[in-house]
Write an enzyme that holds these catalytic residues in place. Structure first.
Site, PDB file in Angstrom:
ATOM      1  N   ASP A   1      -9.342 -34.641  18.352  1.00 49.59           N
ATOM      2  CA  ASP A   1      -9.401 -33.470  17.485  1.00 49.59           C
ATOM      3  C   ASP A   1     -10.783 -32.815  17.625  1.00 49.59           C
ATOM      4  O   ASP A   1     -11.811 -33.494  17.692  1.00 49.59           O
ATOM      5  CB  ASP A   1      -9.144 -33.879  16.026  1.00 49.59           C
ATOM      6  CG  ASP A   1      -8.818 -32.680  15.149  1.00 49.59           C
ATOM      7  OD1 ASP A   1      -7.658 -32.579  14.718  1.00 49.59           O
ATOM      8  OD2 ASP A   1      -9.730 -31.865  14.891  1.00 49.59           O
TER       9      ASP A   1
ATOM     10  N   ASN B   1       1.153 -33.028   8.930  1.00 48.75           N
ATOM     11  CA  ASN B   1       1.199 -31.968   7.932  1.00 48.75           C
ATOM     12  C   ASN B   1       2.345 -31.024   8.287  1.00 48.75           C
ATOM     13  O   ASN B   1       2.433 -30.556   9.424  1.00 48.75           O
ATOM     14  CB  ASN B   1      -0.127 -31.206   7.897  1.00 48.75           C
ATOM     15  CG  ASN B   1      -1.273 -32.052   7.375  1.00 48.75           C
ATOM     16  OD1 ASN B   1      -1.105 -32.826   6.433  1.00 48.75           O
ATOM     17  ND2 ASN B   1      -2.437 -31.929   7.991  1.00 48.75           N
TER      18      ASN B   1
ATOM     19  N   GLY C   1      -1.526 -28.028   4.388  1.00 48.19           N
ATOM     20  CA  GLY C   1      -2.652 -28.059   5.310  1.00 48.19           C
ATOM     21  C   GLY C   1      -2.326 -27.891   6.777  1.00 48.19           C
ATOM     22  O   GLY C   1      -3.224 -27.992   7.610  1.00 48.19           O
ATOM     23  N   GLN C   2      -1.044 -27.645   7.118  1.00 44.26           N
ATOM     24  CA  GLN C   2      -0.766 -27.415   8.546  1.00 44.26           C
ATOM     25  C   GLN C   2      -1.391 -26.088   8.960  1.00 44.26           C
ATOM     26  O   GLN C   2      -1.140 -25.047   8.335  1.00 44.26           O
ATOM     27  CB  GLN C   2       0.741 -27.387   8.838  1.00 44.26           C
ATOM     28  CG  GLN C   2       1.033 -27.272  10.335  1.00 44.26           C
ATOM     29  CD  GLN C   2       2.520 -27.356  10.679  1.00 44.26           C
ATOM     30  OE1 GLN C   2       3.377 -27.406   9.792  1.00 44.26           O
ATOM     31  NE2 GLN C   2       2.808 -27.344  11.978  1.00 44.26           N
ATOM     32  N   SER C   3      -2.226 -26.139   9.980  1.00 45.31           N
ATOM     33  CA  SER C   3      -2.905 -24.926  10.443  1.00 45.31           C
ATOM     34  C   SER C   3      -2.502 -24.556  11.867  1.00 45.31           C
ATOM     35  O   SER C   3      -2.672 -23.405  12.271  1.00 45.31           O
ATOM     36  CB  SER C   3      -4.429 -25.103  10.366  1.00 45.31           C
ATOM     37  OG  SER C   3      -4.852 -26.170  11.185  1.00 45.31           O
TER      38      SER C   3
ATOM     39  N   HIS D   1       2.287 -31.977  15.459  1.00 37.87           N
ATOM     40  CA  HIS D   1       1.286 -32.932  15.939  1.00 37.87           C
ATOM     41  C   HIS D   1       1.108 -34.054  14.936  1.00 37.87           C
ATOM     42  O   HIS D   1       1.190 -33.855  13.732  1.00 37.87           O
ATOM     43  CB  HIS D   1      -0.057 -32.240  16.200  1.00 37.87           C
ATOM     44  CG  HIS D   1      -0.530 -31.394  15.053  1.00 37.87           C
ATOM     45  ND1 HIS D   1      -0.036 -30.139  14.826  1.00 37.87           N
ATOM     46  CD2 HIS D   1      -1.447 -31.629  14.085  1.00 37.87           C
ATOM     47  CE1 HIS D   1      -0.624 -29.618  13.756  1.00 37.87           C
ATOM     48  NE2 HIS D   1      -1.480 -30.513  13.278  1.00 37.87           N
ATOM     49  N   LEU D   2       0.829 -35.221  15.467  1.00 34.78           N
ATOM     50  CA  LEU D   2       0.477 -36.394  14.665  1.00 34.78           C
ATOM     51  C   LEU D   2      -1.026 -36.554  14.703  1.00 34.78           C
ATOM     52  O   LEU D   2      -1.617 -36.607  15.787  1.00 34.78           O
ATOM     53  CB  LEU D   2       1.058 -37.662  15.299  1.00 34.78           C
ATOM     54  CG  LEU D   2       2.363 -38.248  14.799  1.00 34.78           C
ATOM     55  CD1 LEU D   2       3.495 -37.492  15.433  1.00 34.78           C
ATOM     56  CD2 LEU D   2       2.398 -39.708  15.172  1.00 34.78           C
ATOM     57  N   HIS D   3      -1.633 -36.659  13.543  1.00 25.96           N
ATOM     58  CA  HIS D   3      -3.032 -37.055  13.486  1.00 25.96           C
ATOM     59  C   HIS D   3      -3.086 -38.579  13.506  1.00 25.96           C
ATOM     60  O   HIS D   3      -2.337 -39.238  12.775  1.00 25.96           O
ATOM     61  CB  HIS D   3      -3.691 -36.594  12.183  1.00 25.96           C
ATOM     62  CG  HIS D   3      -3.758 -35.115  11.993  1.00 25.96           C
ATOM     63  ND1 HIS D   3      -4.897 -34.396  12.273  1.00 25.96           N
ATOM     64  CD2 HIS D   3      -2.835 -34.220  11.548  1.00 25.96           C
ATOM     65  CE1 HIS D   3      -4.681 -33.111  11.978  1.00 25.96           C
ATOM     66  NE2 HIS D   3      -3.452 -32.984  11.540  1.00 25.96           N
TER      67      HIS D   3
HETATM   68  P1  AMP Z   1      -3.271 -29.336  10.987  1.00 26.22           P
HETATM   69  O1  AMP Z   1      -4.235 -28.763  10.006  1.00 26.22           O
HETATM   70  O2  AMP Z   1      -2.528 -30.553  10.498  1.00 26.22           O
HETATM   71  O3  AMP Z   1      -2.348 -28.286  11.539  1.00 26.22           O
HETATM   72  O4  AMP Z   1      -4.137 -29.885  12.176  1.00 26.22           O
HETATM   73  C1  AMP Z   1      -4.608 -29.074  13.228  1.00 26.22           C
HETATM   74  C2  AMP Z   1      -5.734 -29.793  13.862  1.00 26.22           C
HETATM   75  O5  AMP Z   1      -5.968 -29.231  15.121  1.00 26.22           O
HETATM   76  C3  AMP Z   1      -7.044 -29.725  13.073  1.00 26.22           C
HETATM   77  O6  AMP Z   1      -7.478 -31.034  12.737  1.00 26.22           O
HETATM   78  C4  AMP Z   1      -7.986 -29.036  14.045  1.00 26.22           C
HETATM   79  O7  AMP Z   1      -9.296 -29.547  13.980  1.00 26.22           O
HETATM   80  C5  AMP Z   1      -7.339 -29.322  15.378  1.00 26.22           C
HETATM   81  N1  AMP Z   1      -7.629 -28.381  16.432  1.00 26.22           N
HETATM   82  C6  AMP Z   1      -7.565 -27.030  16.384  1.00 26.22           C
HETATM   83  N2  AMP Z   1      -7.893 -26.494  17.572  1.00 26.22           N
HETATM   84  C7  AMP Z   1      -8.172 -27.534  18.400  1.00 26.22           C
HETATM   85  C8  AMP Z   1      -8.566 -27.630  19.760  1.00 26.22           C
HETATM   86  N3  AMP Z   1      -8.741 -26.550  20.530  1.00 26.22           N
HETATM   87  N4  AMP Z   1      -8.755 -28.861  20.275  1.00 26.22           N
HETATM   88  C9  AMP Z   1      -8.587 -29.964  19.520  1.00 26.22           C
HETATM   89  N5  AMP Z   1      -8.202 -29.938  18.228  1.00 26.22           N
HETATM   90  C10 AMP Z   1      -7.999 -28.734  17.669  1.00 26.22           C
END
Ligand code: AMP
Length: 116
Positions: free
Chosen positions: A32, A89, A95-97, A102-104
């Site tokens: 990440d 998320n 909090g999904q952005s 994706h799995l954290h």
């Molecule tokens: P979420 O908020 O669950 O959608 O998680 C999205 C994740 O993607 C966040 O933890 C960001 O830090 C990560 N992220 C966004 N852009 C990148 C990138 N270019 N490379 C690696 N991680 C990223």
């Protein structure tokens, strides 16, 4: 065709750099960009699935595979004994952005329960 609007599709295509730890025909795992723990890895399907809400029955093998890859990567990062947390998320409200499933995989520090 790469979805130019999806940052994770662009990582899969090699258009945006990432610290890749694992990849196979179904998924890739990379660090990440803004780690929330000493180990913070994302495991994503190559197929563009926006979230768990859009995953269908035909995606079940991929979803199961993502979980096994999460455990494999966690082990390779030295988390087998100490444990790790997996988070998905689903929806902006929690909090999904990035709207590519994706799995954290998080570990290397203490975690609270319930999560915030
Ligand atoms: P979420 O908020 O669950 O959608 O998680 C999205 C994740 O993607 C966040 O933890 C960001 O830090 C990560 N992220 C966004 N852009 C990148 C990138 N270019 N490379 C690696 N991680 C990223």
């Amino acid at each position: 065709m790469v979805d130019q609007n999806c940052i994770f599709c662009r990582i899969i295509a090699g258009e945006i750099p990432a610290q890749t730890l694992y990849e196979d025909q179904l998924c890739i795992a990379f660090r990440d960009l803004h780690p929330q723990a000493p180990v913070h890895v994302l495991v994503i399907p190559r197929a563009h699935i926006e979230s768990l809400n859009e995953a269908g029955q035909r995606d079940e093998p991929t979803l199961g595979h993502l979980l096994r890859v999460a455990a494999r990567v966690a082990g390779e990062q030295g988390l087998e004994e100490s444990g790790f947390r997996t988070v998905i998320n689903t929806g902006a409200g929690v909090g999904q952005s990035v709207f590519h499933l994706h799995l954290h995989v998080l570990g290397g520090r203490e975690f609270n329960w319930p999560p915030g």
